[in-house]
Design an enzyme around this catalytic site. Structure first.
Site, PDB file in Angstrom:
ATOM      1  N   CYS A  47       0.812  -1.221   0.000  1.00 45.43           N
ATOM      2  CA  CYS A  47       0.000   0.000   0.000  1.00 45.43           C
ATOM      3  C   CYS A  47       0.849   1.276   0.000  1.00 45.43           C
ATOM      4  CB  CYS A  47      -0.956  -0.006   1.185  1.00 45.43           C
ATOM      5  SG  CYS A  47      -0.192  -0.378   2.776  1.00 45.43           S
ATOM      6  N   HIS A  54      -2.671   6.713   4.310  1.00 46.49           N
ATOM      7  CA  HIS A  54      -1.230   6.827   4.555  1.00 46.49           C
ATOM      8  C   HIS A  54      -0.726   8.174   4.046  1.00 46.49           C
ATOM      9  CE1 HIS A  54      -1.251   2.805   5.833  1.00 46.49           C
ATOM     10  NE2 HIS A  54      -0.569   2.199   4.876  1.00 46.49           N
TER      11      HIS A  54
END
Length: 342
Positions: A148, A240
């Site tokens: 990710c 993130h």
């Protein structure tokens, strides 16, 4: 007619995100769900602890959970949300049996004959599928998407390659959902930052080199790029955030970087966002709470593009379970359909 799809690891957080994103997909229909042995034979809606949205989608509530056995699956494509150690054996079984496996797991990402794909960047690496099938004697194949954190970072590195990008330092601030469910204990993460995520820095430093590399014959020549990463878990649920410091082999201006980001276009696929890289002008953006769902979670958001002592620095944010996980695998599968590989 929609293609039939199955999900391995359907009750976990990423498995749930697969189901949420596929529940109204124009090309795919969920027909098979697999989970751990103790759940086999139970109805999905009764067994799952659903946490990614308000309700379990109605089309999967009564599906019976299957064993992770290719003979039990009725699917054209199998999405894998399995832990890496389990994925290595299970994904192999499905590929041997002739299934197309679109994997979010790390087990096969760095294998020479397995494509590690971000469709907007390296769709040509799908040529490795034929190499893989020949090398391994499989009737099916495995295509992987990156970690990710890697996806969010690499989507911004690709447009910078033509500007002479040579070295990258990145400090990540990674969401709790990246650790799965139940994830990090509340007494560890509340009022705290954990400056270590096992195996994460190694993935962020190596995977972009394969993705940005060039396909030469039967293998990928890795990009000539140095990446140094420091990864941290922060008390954010989704999204993130990454602080990126980029150095080039020549003097590069903020305007050139901004233009490169603006000109990086999405593909024409069902899960593609309208804009791949969204630039925010505010001094305090991007922020996870405000920006993680940009482009239905499939865009990355960049802000604070500015000069550094030896290059350019900026902030990038992306939704780690959408663009960084389930959405990435689904986009890979859409690419396989568009390219008539399936």
């Amino acid at each position: 007619m929609k293609l039939k799809v199955g999900i391995l690891g359907a009750t976990g957080m990423v498995g749930q995100k697969f189901i949420e994103l596929l529940s109204e997909h124009p090309w795919f229909k969920i027909t098979s769900l697999a989970a751990s042995e103790r759940r086999i034979g139970k109805k999905y809606g009764e067994e799952v602890r659903w946490i990614v949205s308000q309700d379990v989608p109605k089309e999967v509530r009564d599906l019976e959970l299957l064993p992770m056995d290719p003979k039990e699956f009725d699917a054209d494509i199998v999405f894998s949300a399995l832990p890496s150690d389990v994925a290595r054996e299970v994904e192999k079984k499905f590929a041997e049996a002739g299934f197309v496996v679109a994997s979010n797991a790390s087990a096969y990402r760095m294998e020479e004959d397995v494509p590690l794909i971000i469709p907007e960047i390296n769709a040509d690496h799908l040529a490795l599928i034929d190499v893989q099938k020949k090398n391994r004697g499989w009737d099916g194949f495995i295509v992987t998407n990156p970690n990710c954190t890697t996806i969010i970072l690499t989507l911004t590195l690709k447009p910078l390659m033509d500007l002479g990008l040579r070295e990258v330092n990145v400090a990540t601030m990674q969401a709790l959902s990246g650790a799965g469910y139940p994830g990090v204990a509340s007494l560890d993460i509340t009022d705290n930052i954990i400056p270590f995520i096992k195996g994460e820095e190694e993935k962020v430093e190596s995977e972009p080199l394969k993705i940005l590399g060039k396909l030469e014959g039967n293998k990928v020549r890795f990009a000539d790029l140095k990446i140094s990463a420091s990864c941290h878990r922060v008390p954010v649920i989704d999204g993130h955030t990454e602080a990126v410091f980029a150095r080039f082999d020549r003097e590069v201006t903020v305007e050139e970087v901004r233009e490169a980001f603006e000109n990086f276009k999405p593909l024409d696929l069902p899960s593609s966002p309208e804009k791949l890289i969204i630039i925010r002008e505010e001094a305090d953006r991007p922020q996870p709470r405000l920006d993680r769902n940009a482009g239905r979670g499939m865009s990355v958001v960049v802000g604070r593009i500015r000069k550094d002592v030896s290059g350019i620095k900026y902030i990038v944010l992306g939704h780690n379970t959408v663009r960084g996980a389930a959405g990435a695998s689904i986009l890979n599968a859409e690419l396989l359909v568009k390219e008539k590989i399936i």
